[in-house]
Every structure is written in structure tokens, then in C-alpha cells.
Design a protein around this motif. Structure first.
Motif, PDB file in Angstrom:
ATOM      1  N   SER A 149      -6.667  -0.224 -72.266  1.00 37.92           N
ATOM      2  CA  SER A 149      -5.932  -0.178 -70.998  1.00 37.92           C
ATOM      3  C   SER A 149      -5.783  -1.534 -70.334  1.00 37.92           C
ATOM      4  O   SER A 149      -5.302  -1.618 -69.204  1.00 37.92           O
ATOM      5  N   THR A 150      -6.194  -2.608 -71.006  1.00 40.70           N
ATOM      6  CA  THR A 150      -6.152  -3.938 -70.397  1.00 40.70           C
ATOM      7  C   THR A 150      -5.344  -4.903 -71.257  1.00 40.70           C
ATOM      8  O   THR A 150      -5.238  -4.738 -72.478  1.00 40.70           O
ATOM      9  N   THR A 178      -5.840   5.213 -65.541  1.00 39.69           N
ATOM     10  CA  THR A 178      -4.841   5.605 -64.548  1.00 39.69           C
ATOM     11  C   THR A 178      -3.849   6.535 -65.256  1.00 39.69           C
ATOM     12  O   THR A 178      -3.947   6.743 -66.476  1.00 39.69           O
ATOM     13  N   HIS A 179      -2.880   7.030 -64.521  1.00 38.12           N
ATOM     14  CA  HIS A 179      -1.896   7.920 -65.151  1.00 38.12           C
ATOM     15  C   HIS A 179      -0.947   7.167 -66.075  1.00 38.12           C
ATOM     16  O   HIS A 179      -0.167   7.782 -66.807  1.00 38.12           O
ATOM     17  N   ARG A 180      -1.023   5.827 -66.100  1.00 34.93           N
ATOM     18  CA  ARG A 180      -0.142   5.015 -66.946  1.00 34.93           C
ATOM     19  C   ARG A 180      -0.840   4.548 -68.236  1.00 34.93           C
ATOM     20  O   ARG A 180      -0.233   3.860 -69.058  1.00 34.93           O
ATOM     21  N   THR A 181      -2.106   4.907 -68.428  1.00 40.47           N
ATOM     22  CA  THR A 181      -2.872   4.446 -69.579  1.00 40.47           C
ATOM     23  C   THR A 181      -2.407   5.106 -70.878  1.00 40.47           C
ATOM     24  O   THR A 181      -2.121   6.306 -70.902  1.00 40.47           O
ATOM     25  N   CYS A 182      -2.371   4.316 -71.972  1.00 39.01           N
ATOM     26  CA  CYS A 182      -2.119   4.884 -73.300  1.00 39.01           C
ATOM     27  C   CYS A 182      -3.335   5.717 -73.712  1.00 39.01           C
ATOM     28  O   CYS A 182      -4.454   5.196 -73.769  1.00 39.01           O
ATOM     29  N   THR A 183      -3.117   6.982 -74.008  1.00 41.40           N
ATOM     30  CA  THR A 183      -4.245   7.860 -74.335  1.00 41.40           C
ATOM     31  C   THR A 183      -4.130   8.490 -75.723  1.00 41.40           C
ATOM     32  O   THR A 183      -4.902   9.383 -76.055  1.00 41.40           O
ATOM     33  N   THR A 184      -3.177   8.040 -76.530  1.00 36.42           N
ATOM     34  CA  THR A 184      -3.068   8.505 -77.914  1.00 36.42           C
ATOM     35  C   THR A 184      -3.003   7.305 -78.836  1.00 36.42           C
ATOM     36  O   THR A 184      -2.526   6.231 -78.451  1.00 36.42           O
ATOM     37  N   LEU A 185      -3.498   7.479 -80.057  1.00 37.96           N
ATOM     38  CA  LEU A 185      -3.467   6.383 -81.023  1.00 37.96           C
ATOM     39  C   LEU A 185      -2.040   5.973 -81.351  1.00 37.96           C
ATOM     40  O   LEU A 185      -1.750   4.789 -81.546  1.00 37.96           O
ATOM     41  N   LEU A 188      -0.800   3.789 -78.551  1.00 38.98           N
ATOM     42  CA  LEU A 188      -1.494   2.501 -78.545  1.00 38.98           C
ATOM     43  C   LEU A 188      -1.040   1.644 -79.725  1.00 38.98           C
ATOM     44  O   LEU A 188      -0.815   0.437 -79.573  1.00 38.98           O
ATOM     45  N   ARG A 189      -0.899   2.249 -80.894  1.00 37.54           N
ATOM     46  CA  ARG A 189      -0.422   1.470 -82.041  1.00 37.54           C
ATOM     47  C   ARG A 189       0.978   0.908 -81.787  1.00 37.54           C
ATOM     48  O   ARG A 189       1.274  -0.235 -82.141  1.00 37.54           O
ATOM     49  N   ASN A 190       1.837   1.711 -81.194  1.00 35.81           N
ATOM     50  CA  ASN A 190       3.178   1.233 -80.863  1.00 35.81           C
ATOM     51  C   ASN A 190       3.119   0.061 -79.884  1.00 35.81           C
ATOM     52  O   ASN A 190       3.866  -0.916 -80.014  1.00 35.81           O
ATOM     53  N   GLU A 191       2.229   0.168 -78.915  1.00 30.75           N
ATOM     54  CA  GLU A 191       2.076  -0.905 -77.928  1.00 30.75           C
ATOM     55  C   GLU A 191       1.548  -2.177 -78.588  1.00 30.75           C
ATOM     56  O   GLU A 191       1.982  -3.287 -78.264  1.00 30.75           O
ATOM     57  N   LEU A 192       0.619  -2.030 -79.513  1.00 32.16           N
ATOM     58  CA  LEU A 192       0.065  -3.199 -80.204  1.00 32.16           C
ATOM     59  C   LEU A 192       1.104  -3.852 -81.120  1.00 32.16           C
ATOM     60  O   LEU A 192       1.136  -5.078 -81.255  1.00 32.16           O
TER      61      LEU A 192
END
Length: 260
Positions: A149-150, A178-185, A188-192
């Protein structure tokens, strides 16, 4: 000293002193063993019964003086030790190399700047330059923050090789901060992937509502990624084109210092 005076002198707690001595010796052994600090090797080095070693480790782990490496299972010195020794021990090589850069970024942006390094499945702030503004991100040196989340966490993860990154991802607990946090792999992988492509990470109120952070992975003298630098800005204070100015500042100054 009179007999009455002797009565008033507190008697030493022999058992307590012995436990403290064992705990301190355990910390020394973990530091000495390094990547070989498994429960088996720790017990062999200490020469104590396994239940005693487990009890000491559990107590120290609860107090964050030791942590278990999620990648290899060995024990490492914890972030609480880092916090306690920050002011009395020499700074690490990365801290020394990055300190002037943090100050320069803080001066140019006027915002709070952090240096974060991995400790277990968290990032920990090991250095910080405070914003002069009255409204700013609340944080402290030694503060642990989630990776997912950071901006420091996502920048660090994105810069790792795929195998190491996947080892971390398998251990992360993707809790919603928060309600904007990535909570699925998958998210998160897409974000990375996006972070690797553009060369920087963004935490847009994912770890603290009202705060947006921009992160850049930084490398040690040997070229390996060791952590990340971030700039944290209250969302209301960021103009439409402000993110580009901050990102250019981070990348330019980190490049000049040989950190990227």
C-alpha cells in the motif's frame, strides 16, 4: 551500612537477570549466524534446550527485536533494534549515500522525504527529511509500513527480479489500509508491472487518506536494489502538474548520486 539499610537494598532477581543475558546472547548469535540463523543453528550455538530457545525467540519477536525472514525462514534482527540504535550507531552505507539526496529532494520539493528498506514483509523508514509545512505526513524513523500500500514498498517490489518478487508476494497479507488499497494479487501485480514500465511508484491515498506518495527504488554500491525513496504530499497541496515536477526531481537527484 546498617542492618536496616541492608534490608532496604533491593535483592537482584537472579532469574530475570539470567533471562536477559540469554536474550542478549541470542541476539548476538542471530547477528553472527546471518543467513544461517535457523532455529536448529541458533540452538546448537547457544547450547540451550529447544523449548528455551523457542520461548526466547517468541518473546523477542513479540517485542519486534527479532523477525523471521519470509523468504528463507531464518531469523533476523528486528526493526525495534534499528529504531533504538539509529542515533547511536553509524548509518548504513545506503543511508550515508542517500542522506544528501534526501535533503536535496526535500529542499526542492518542500515535502516530506523518506528512505525505506525491507524488514520482513514490511518496509521500514530508516531516514527522513521533514517538510517545513504545518500539514504533512505523520511518520517516524523506525516506522514499519506495508509493502503493498506504499510507494516505497511498490517501488522496491517492482525493481526486484521476478523470482524474488514472487517470494515476497506469496508472503504478503493484502489487508485494506484504506478503501483505495490493492487487496488482490492480480491488482498488485498489475500495479507493479505499471511501476516497472514507468520507473516510479505511486501511492494515491492507499496507505493514508489525503496523502499521495511518489516512490523511486534505490540501489546499493553493488547495484542491487536495497530500498526506495519517496516524497509524501497532502493531496490538496498537489497541483495538476505537481507530480511531474516531483518525479523529475527524485529521478534526477537519485541518478546524480548513483542510487539508480
Amino acid at each position: 551500612m546498617t542492618a536496616d539499610d541492608e534490608e532496604r537494598v533491593p535483592r537482584p532477581n537472579v532469574q530475570g537477570a539470567a533471562a536477559v543475558t540469554k536474550g542478549l546472547r541470542l541476539l548476538q548469535v542471530i547477528a553472527e549466524l546471518g543467513v544461517d540463523a535457523t532455529i536448529r543453528n541458533i540452538q546448537a550455538r547457544l547450547g540451550m534446550p529447544r523449548p528455551t530457545v523457542y520461548r526466547l525467540l517468541n518473546t523477542l519477536e513479540q517485542e519486534r527485536f527479532v523477525e523471521r525472514n519470509p523468504l528463507g525462514g531464518e531469523y533476523v534482527l528486528g526493526r525495534e533494534l534499528l529504531r533504538l540504535t539509529h542515533q547511536s550507531l553509524a548509518r548504513s552505507s545506503l543511508q550515508e549515500r542517500a542522506r544528501a539526496t534526501l535533503r536535496a529532494i526535500g529542499k526542492q520539493t518542500g515535502e516530506t522525504v523518506h528512505l525505506g528498506v525491507p524488514f520482513g514483509c514490511h518496509m521500514t523508514f530508516v531516514d527522513k527529511v521533514e517538510s517545513p509545512e504545518a500539514v504533512r505526513m505523520a511518520s517516524y524513523i523506525g516506522m514499519p509500513v506495508p509493502m503493498h500500500s506504499t510507494s516505497v514498498g511498490k517501488a522496491y517490489l517492482a525493481a526486484l527480479d521476478e523470482a524474488t518478487r514472487e517470494q515476497y508476494l506469496a508472503q504478503l497479507t493484502l489487508e485494506p489500509v484504506t478503501h483505495r488499497t490493492c487487496t488482490t494479487l492480480e491488482a498488485l501485480r498489475n500495479e507493479l508491472t505499471l511501476t516497472r514500465e514507468r520507473g516510479y511508484a505511486i501511492d494515491d491515498q492507499e496507505n493514508e487518506l489525503g496523502i499521495i506518495c511518489f516512490g523511486q527504488a534505490v540501489r546499493g554500491a553493488d547495484g542491487r536494489v536495497e530500498g526506495a525513496i519517496s516524497v509524501s504530499v497532502p493531496r490538496y497541496r498537489l497541483p495538476d502538474d505537481g507530480h511531474q515536477r516531483i518525479l523529475e526531481c527524485i529521478h534526477s537527484l537519485c541518478s546524480d548520486a548513483g542510487l539508480v
